[in-house]
Design a protein around this motif. Structure first.
Motif, mmCIF file in Angstrom:
data_model
loop_
_atom_site.group_PDB
_atom_site.id
_atom_site.type_symbol
_atom_site.label_atom_id
_atom_site.label_comp_id
_atom_site.label_asym_id
_atom_site.label_seq_id
_atom_site.Cartn_x
_atom_site.Cartn_y
_atom_site.Cartn_z
ATOM 1 N N HIS A 206 0.780 -1.243 0.078
ATOM 2 C CA HIS A 206 0.273 -0.366 0.371
ATOM 3 C C HIS A 206 1.092 1.470 -0.110
ATOM 4 O O HIS A 206 2.124 1.097 0.263
ATOM 5 N N GLN B 257 -2.479 3.660 -5.822
ATOM 6 C CA GLN B 257 -3.142 3.962 -5.024
ATOM 7 C C GLN B 257 -2.600 5.587 -4.840
ATOM 8 O O GLN B 257 -1.681 5.512 -5.774
ATOM 9 N N VAL C 233 -4.469 4.229 11.641
ATOM 10 C CA VAL C 233 -5.392 5.830 11.660
ATOM 11 C C VAL C 233 -6.163 5.557 13.043
ATOM 12 O O VAL C 233 -6.492 4.061 13.219
ATOM 13 N N SER D 101 0.710 3.830 1.697
ATOM 14 C CA SER D 101 0.612 4.001 2.615
ATOM 15 C C SER D 101 2.513 3.773 2.809
ATOM 16 O O SER D 101 2.858 4.568 4.620
ATOM 17 N N GLU E 134 -2.062 7.992 -2.085
ATOM 18 C CA GLU E 134 -1.904 8.904 -0.604
ATOM 19 C C GLU E 134 -1.972 9.707 0.260
ATOM 20 O O GLU E 134 -0.572 10.139 -1.281
ATOM 21 N N ALA F 110 -4.885 11.544 7.285
ATOM 22 C CA ALA F 110 -4.516 10.124 6.143
ATOM 23 C C ALA F 110 -5.199 9.883 5.589
ATOM 24 O O ALA F 110 -6.973 9.272 5.790
ATOM 25 N N PHE F 111 -5.161 9.398 3.476
ATOM 26 C CA PHE F 111 -5.847 9.273 3.097
ATOM 27 C C PHE F 111 -5.059 7.839 2.273
ATOM 28 O O PHE F 111 -4.369 8.551 1.667
ATOM 29 N N ARG G 286 -0.348 -7.378 -3.814
ATOM 30 C CA ARG G 286 -0.726 -8.200 -3.486
ATOM 31 C C ARG G 286 -0.714 -9.346 -4.089
ATOM 32 O O ARG G 286 -1.665 -9.462 -4.794
ATOM 33 N N PRO H 171 -10.089 4.711 1.294
ATOM 34 C CA PRO H 171 -10.187 4.998 3.140
ATOM 35 C C PRO H 171 -9.201 5.788 3.985
ATOM 36 O O PRO H 171 -8.284 6.299 3.416
ATOM 37 N N CYS H 172 -9.692 6.030 4.960
ATOM 38 C CA CYS H 172 -9.389 7.243 5.894
ATOM 39 C C CYS H 172 -9.321 7.734 6.710
ATOM 40 O O CYS H 172 -9.645 6.514 7.207
HETATM 41 N N1 DAH Z 1 -2.649 2.004 2.881
HETATM 42 C C1 DAH Z 1 -4.287 1.229 3.248
HETATM 43 C C2 DAH Z 1 -4.713 -0.185 2.358
HETATM 44 O O1 DAH Z 1 -3.882 -0.083 1.466
HETATM 45 C C3 DAH Z 1 -5.538 2.236 2.819
HETATM 46 C C4 DAH Z 1 -5.723 3.639 3.587
HETATM 47 C C5 DAH Z 1 -6.656 3.638 5.210
HETATM 48 C C6 DAH Z 1 -4.622 4.715 3.876
HETATM 49 C C7 DAH Z 1 -6.589 4.166 5.871
HETATM 50 C C8 DAH Z 1 -4.915 6.112 4.694
HETATM 51 C C9 DAH Z 1 -5.956 5.641 6.178
HETATM 52 O O2 DAH Z 1 -3.987 6.801 4.449
HETATM 53 O O3 DAH Z 1 -6.326 5.829 6.358
HETATM 54 O O4 DAH Z 1 -5.409 -0.738 3.075
#
Ligand code: DAH
Length: 350
Positions: free
Chosen positions: A170, A217, A260, A172, A219, A314-315, A203, A291-292
């Motif tokens: 991810h 993605q 988060v 993140s 971020e 963060a998202f 993945r 998601p965030c």
């Molecule tokens: N990294 C997570 C995933 O790929 C997605 C994610 C969720 C990113 C919440 C974020 C967050 O920044 O706040 O499953």
């Protein structure tokens, strides 16, 4: 006996006449020169001959054998040559002097939405960061409050490399490096951290219309004093209405992500079926798009930022999913297919 050798030679020559493919020639070779071939068999007949006869007959068989081998070798060359000429003839429809296709190429739909999002966030003062696809376990998990053996790791079936590093599961995974890069500017100069980092993620997924092992993605993080959930909602809504050029129905649900607190799932109404339910939205009418949440204090600490003083959101925007929604791509696998017919029809509508 001499009659026999000339008889065989004659039948061989007659059969050779009809040959026009290598495979036929192979068959004849086996028939005459193979282990139980006609010429090999002749040798076996010699037992009954006198020593004198044996000598002359043996010589005759050898001559025949050499002749046949040579003829077969020549014919092989001839057939190969013929096959090449046939290929060349087939290619005559191809006119080398035709001018090159001067039409412009096109961008991949994911590149298009990525650029749009980048432009939108840049206009709101975010920086666009690049980061590698191979990251450490620390960056991908530990710095995000996911220690070793934490069950949250099971949510992402990750590709590990032999050296212990891994393919980013991810975006993140880039957060930690960004906090460390900008923390001094935040603390010393009071400049908020506002950054987005798009990237390819990997993945080990069982693929279907909405899952792929390789996807994109984007971020985003914002850290400053007094950042709250309303800031998060404002930026998300602005971004989505800019991307789709219309008001999009969204819903926010609680969601668990160790990095988060609180965490949310931001869903948008499925644009492919209009919310009716279809395979792309798993028949729910909604698509998890972004998601965030508010950055967990442990994550800020790992980024060397004091969570007592600073907060942030963060998202993790699913760029691939966004492209599917925006361009009505029903099957995520089309995006990695390399099929130009389906991929080259999109244009930048900016
Ligand atoms: N990294 C997570 C995933 O790929 C997605 C994610 C969720 C990113 C919440 C974020 C967050 O920044 O706040 O499953």
């Amino acid at each position: 006996m001499a009659d026999k050798t000339s008889e065989i030679k004659q039948s061989f020559m007659a059969e050779l006449e009809a040959v026009n493919e290598i495979s036929q020639l192979e068959a004849i070779k086996v028939k005459y020169l193979g282990k139980n071939g006609l010429i090999t068999e002749l040798m076996k007949d010699m037992k009954s001959l006198t020593p004198e006869e044996k000598k002359s007959f043996g010589q005759a068989v050898n001559v025949l054998k050499n002749e046949v081998s040579e003829i077969i070798a020549e014919k092989t060359e001839e057939l190969k040559h013929k096959a090449i000429l046939e290929e060349i003839n087939k290619m005559q429809d191809f006119d080398i002097s035709t001018p090159a296709n001067t039409e412009r190429g096109s961008y991949h739909p994911i590149t298009l939405v990525q650029r749009q999002c980048e432009a939108i966030f840049k206009s709101m003062g975010f920086t666009v960061e690049e980061y590698s696809e191979v990251v450490t376990d620390y960056e991908c998990f530990e710095a995000l409050n996911i220690p070793k053996h934490h069950p949250a790791r099971d949510m992402q079936d990750t590709y590990y490399l032999e050296n212990g590093q891994l393919l980013k599961s991810h975006t993140s995974a880039t957060q930690n490096a960004i906090y460390k890069k900008y923390k001094d500017n935040l603390v010393n100069n009071g400049v908020p951290i506002k950054a987005i980092f798009p990237g390819r993620c990997f993945r080990n997924e069982a693929t279907d219309a909405c899952h792929e092992n390789t996807f994109f993605q984007m971020e985003g993080v914002m850290v400053d004093k007094n950042i709250s959930i309303s800031n998060l909602i404002f930026f998300m809504k602005t971004m989505l209405s800019e991307v789709f050029k219309k008001d999009i129905k969204v819903r926010l649900r609680p969601g668990f992500f160790p990095f988060v607190e609180p965490g949310f799932e931001l869903d948008i109404s499925c644009l492919i079926c209009g919310g009716e339910g279809c395979p792309s939205c798993k028949h729910s009418g909604w698509l998890e798009l972004c998601p965030c949440g508010m950055i967990h204090p442990e994550v800020l600490k790992a980024g060397e930022i004091d969570p007592e003083e600073y907060t942030g959101f963060a998202f993790g925007l699913g760029l691939t999913r966004l492209a599917m929604m925006k361009y009505g791509v029903k099957d995520i696998r089309d995006l990695n297919s390399g099929n130009l017919k389906s991929l080259s029809q999109f244009t930048d509508d900016e």
